[in-house]
Design a protein around this motif. Structure first.
Motif: not given
Length: 164
Positions: A110-131
């Motif tokens: 982990l570091d301060l410069f990586t956009d971890y929000e993008e990884k969380v968004e991917k999981a949300l997008q996949k959940a939306m597709l399943v629903i």
């Protein structure tokens, strides 16, 4: 972006083409202020020349947030806001399978410069597709889609632009 996620694809280039309405040259109020190039459409009518542009992203992604921001930036850069718009085409280039694009190991420091929000968004997008796949396109909507003159719910019930 959801189409990219559903097909496990990522992109780093977006192309936007905006076609203008014939009304721009017929309406004297709009046509008097337009001094740009004029072309002929497939019906032989004169219309303002379309706007076309490309934007490159700094990395390959399928993030809705990143893609939307890039498209809005490109839109503001190329579109003549004084003209009426007839059509908008968005395409993505340099598509790559997301597994090929990943050059990460299973472990990550982990570091301060990586956009971890993008990884969380991917999981949300996949959940939306399943629903949406299980319960239909109208299962998840934005609040603005429930306003009085919103058309999303009706459009989602159509097949190829035609009512069922």
């Amino acid at each position: 972006a959801l189409d990219l996620v559903s097909k496990n694809l990522v992109t780093n280039q977006i192309v936007l083409t905006v076609g203008y309405d014939i009304e721009n040259l017929i309406n004297p109020i709009i046509s008097s202020s337009y001094i740009g190039e004029i072309t002929v459409d497939r019906y032989g009518r004169k219309v303002p020349k379309h706007s076309h542009g490309t934007i490159n992203l700094d990395h390959k992604t399928s993030s809705s947030k990143i893609i939307m921001n890039a498209v809005l930036e490109l839109y503001e850069r190329i579109v003549n806001t004084k003209l009426l718009i007839r059509r908008i085409n968005i395409s993505v280039n340099n598509l790559v399978d997301e597994n090929i694009a990943k050059d990460e190991s299973p472990y990550e420091q982990l570091d301060l410069f990586t956009d971890y929000e993008e990884k969380v968004e991917k999981a949300l997008q996949k959940a939306m597709l399943v629903i949406k796949k299980k319960y239909g396109k109208n299962a998840i909507l934005k609040g603005m889609n429930l306003q009085e003159y919103a058309t999303t719910i009706d459009r989602n019930k159509q097949i190829g632009g035609h009512r069922e």
